[in-house]
Write an enzyme that holds these catalytic residues in place. Structure first.
Site, PDB file in Angstrom:
ATOM      1  N   GLU A  34       2.208  -9.536  10.412  1.00 21.52           N
ATOM      2  CA  GLU A  34       1.462  -9.398  11.306  1.00 21.52           C
ATOM      3  C   GLU A  34       0.114  -9.058  10.668  1.00 21.52           C
ATOM      4  O   GLU A  34       0.097  -8.088   9.606  1.00 21.52           O
ATOM      5  CB  GLU A  34       1.679  -8.184  12.163  1.00 21.52           C
ATOM      6  CG  GLU A  34       2.609  -8.633  13.413  1.00 21.52           C
ATOM      7  CD  GLU A  34       4.153  -8.107  12.941  1.00 21.52           C
ATOM      8  OE1 GLU A  34       4.293  -7.411  11.866  1.00 21.52           O
ATOM      9  OE2 GLU A  34       4.972  -8.637  13.691  1.00 21.52           O
ATOM     10  N   TYR A  57      -3.290 -15.889   3.641  1.00 19.34           N
ATOM     11  CA  TYR A  57      -2.303 -16.552   4.110  1.00 19.34           C
ATOM     12  C   TYR A  57      -2.398 -17.870   4.464  1.00 19.34           C
ATOM     13  O   TYR A  57      -1.477 -18.655   4.277  1.00 19.34           O
ATOM     14  CB  TYR A  57      -1.693 -15.524   5.440  1.00 19.34           C
ATOM     15  CG  TYR A  57      -1.686 -14.301   5.094  1.00 19.34           C
ATOM     16  CD1 TYR A  57      -0.965 -13.940   3.911  1.00 19.34           C
ATOM     17  CD2 TYR A  57      -2.134 -13.052   5.931  1.00 19.34           C
ATOM     18  CE1 TYR A  57      -0.957 -12.323   3.787  1.00 19.34           C
ATOM     19  CE2 TYR A  57      -2.084 -11.965   5.807  1.00 19.34           C
ATOM     20  CZ  TYR A  57      -1.448 -11.368   4.710  1.00 19.34           C
ATOM     21  OH  TYR A  57      -1.315 -10.321   4.511  1.00 19.34           O
TER      22      TYR A  57
HETATM   23  C1  LIG Z   1      -5.754  -8.908   1.412  1.00 14.28           C
HETATM   24  C2  LIG Z   1      -5.691  -8.602   0.009  1.00 14.28           C
HETATM   25  C3  LIG Z   1      -4.214  -8.241  -0.218  1.00 14.28           C
HETATM   26  C4  LIG Z   1      -6.200 -10.094  -0.726  1.00 14.28           C
HETATM   27  O1  LIG Z   1      -5.948  -9.381  -1.987  1.00 14.28           O
HETATM   28  P1  LIG Z   1      -7.278  -9.841  -3.155  1.00 14.28           P
HETATM   29  O2  LIG Z   1      -6.544  -9.830  -4.575  1.00 14.28           O
HETATM   30  O3  LIG Z   1      -8.411  -9.319  -2.759  1.00 14.28           O
HETATM   31  O4  LIG Z   1      -7.431 -11.524  -2.966  1.00 14.28           O
HETATM   32  P2  LIG Z   1      -7.402 -12.454  -4.087  1.00 14.28           P
HETATM   33  O5  LIG Z   1      -8.314 -12.341  -4.888  1.00 14.28           O
HETATM   34  O6  LIG Z   1      -6.031 -12.935  -4.473  1.00 14.28           O
HETATM   35  O7  LIG Z   1      -8.106 -13.838  -3.286  1.00 14.28           O
HETATM   36  C5  LIG Z   1      -6.935 -14.594  -2.312  1.00 14.28           C
HETATM   37  C6  LIG Z   1      -7.672 -15.374  -1.305  1.00 14.28           C
HETATM   38  O8  LIG Z   1      -8.077 -14.349  -0.432  1.00 14.28           O
HETATM   39  C7  LIG Z   1      -9.431 -14.834   0.420  1.00 14.28           C
HETATM   40  N1  LIG Z   1     -10.233 -14.011   0.071  1.00 14.28           N
HETATM   41  C8  LIG Z   1     -10.643 -13.154  -0.999  1.00 14.28           C
HETATM   42  N2  LIG Z   1     -11.834 -12.357  -0.875  1.00 14.28           N
HETATM   43  C9  LIG Z   1     -12.396 -12.968   0.126  1.00 14.28           C
HETATM   44  C10 LIG Z   1     -13.478 -12.367   0.977  1.00 14.28           C
HETATM   45  N3  LIG Z   1     -14.374 -11.564   0.461  1.00 14.28           N
HETATM   46  N4  LIG Z   1     -13.765 -13.271   2.221  1.00 14.28           N
HETATM   47  C11 LIG Z   1     -12.941 -13.909   2.645  1.00 14.28           C
HETATM   48  N5  LIG Z   1     -11.846 -14.431   2.214  1.00 14.28           N
HETATM   49  C12 LIG Z   1     -11.533 -13.893   0.867  1.00 14.28           C
HETATM   50  C13 LIG Z   1      -9.636 -16.238  -0.139  1.00 14.28           C
HETATM   51  O9  LIG Z   1      -9.006 -17.399   0.426  1.00 14.28           O
HETATM   52  C14 LIG Z   1      -9.003 -16.175  -1.591  1.00 14.28           C
HETATM   53  O10 LIG Z   1      -8.652 -17.283  -2.101  1.00 14.28           O
HETATM   54  P3  LIG Z   1      -9.459 -18.187  -3.303  1.00 14.28           P
HETATM   55  O11 LIG Z   1     -10.024 -16.929  -4.271  1.00 14.28           O
HETATM   56  O12 LIG Z   1      -8.536 -19.123  -3.709  1.00 14.28           O
HETATM   57  O13 LIG Z   1     -10.681 -18.655  -2.258  1.00 14.28           O
HETATM   58  C15 LIG Z   1      -6.504  -7.328  -0.499  1.00 14.28           C
HETATM   59  O14 LIG Z   1      -8.162  -7.790  -0.204  1.00 14.28           O
HETATM   60  C16 LIG Z   1      -6.223  -6.107   0.153  1.00 14.28           C
HETATM   61  O15 LIG Z   1      -5.403  -5.451  -0.355  1.00 14.28           O
HETATM   62  N6  LIG Z   1      -7.004  -5.725   1.227  1.00 14.28           N
HETATM   63  C17 LIG Z   1      -6.518  -4.473   1.899  1.00 14.28           C
HETATM   64  C18 LIG Z   1      -5.360  -4.416   2.295  1.00 14.28           C
HETATM   65  C19 LIG Z   1      -4.862  -5.490   3.500  1.00 14.28           C
HETATM   66  O16 LIG Z   1      -5.868  -5.785   4.280  1.00 14.28           O
HETATM   67  N7  LIG Z   1      -3.670  -6.086   3.298  1.00 14.28           N
HETATM   68  C20 LIG Z   1      -3.256  -7.201   4.229  1.00 14.28           C
HETATM   69  C21 LIG Z   1      -2.728  -6.502   5.585  1.00 14.28           C
HETATM   70  S1  LIG Z   1      -2.069  -7.923   6.671  1.00 14.28           S
END
Ligand SMILES: CC(C)(COP(=O)(O)OP(=O)(O)OC[C@H]1O[C@@H](n2cnc3c(N)ncnc32)[C@H](O)[C@@H]1OP(=O)(O)O)[C@@H](O)C(=O)NCCC(=O)NCCS
Length: 151
Positions: free
Chosen positions: A97, A109
């Protein structure tokens, strides 16, 4: 993840989420035998994931990257690791979720192959009232057939 890691994990959880898990949530997950993974580099925690398995279904309960390391590809690496472990245990599907407002996570995702399955109305607490949760799923049949090279 071990009990001794929870304090540090919780600090990251609080910095990363408007409505973070409590320390007790992490403790309960460890006690319940959920799969809890810590990802670290040079003794610093990069992120973590928490996964519950029920029969052939894997539920991704938490995935988080330390705010100082977000946007560098670690979230994708952690998600790929979760998929790999699900494939190793021959799971059929990963479900999760996500908040309707969490576009960043949804992008991650969707670009990995997850589909939106349904919307759970008012699933999460919010600053004002409640917020919808989007139920997403990744069917693993394609990965199992074509191999993990897709990841
Ligand atoms: C969601 C989360 C796990 C993603 O991890 P991350 O290391 O920041 O993401 P990545 O650098 O691996 O990027 C993966 C993808 O996320 C998306 N993404 C990353 N930053 C983004 C931004 N600022 N806006 C939109 N999409 C974004 C893109 O699709 C990206 O893929 P791409 O680089 O190939 O375009 C991280 O931001 C996080 O921990 N957030 C807070 C907790 C959370 O929300 N967890 C999920 C709960 S369901």
């Amino acid at each position: 993840m071990q009990p001794a890691d929870i304090e540090k994990v919780w600090q990251i959880e609080k910095q990363s989420n408007r409505f973070p898990w409590s320390k007790g949530n992490f403790e309960d997950c460890l006690k319940s035998g959920y799969r809890t993974f810590l990802y670290a580099k040079d003794n610093e925690i990069i992120g973590y994931s928490v996964v519950q398995s029920v029969l052939d279904e894997v539920h991704l309960l938490n995935i988080c990257v330390n705010p100082g390391h977000q946007g560098k590809g670690f979230g994708r690496q952690i998600l790929n690791h979760v998929i790999e472990t699900a494939l190793e245990q021959s799971a059929a599907i990963i479900v999760l979720e996500v908040r309707a407002s969490n576009i960043r996570a949804q992008q991650l995702y969707l670009s990995t192959g997850f589909n939106e399955m349904s919307v759970r109305r008012g699933y999460y607490p919010a600053e004002q009232g409640r917020e919808d949760g989007v139920l997403m799923g990744l069917e693993l049949g394609m990965f199992a057939q074509l191999g993990q090279n897709l990841l």
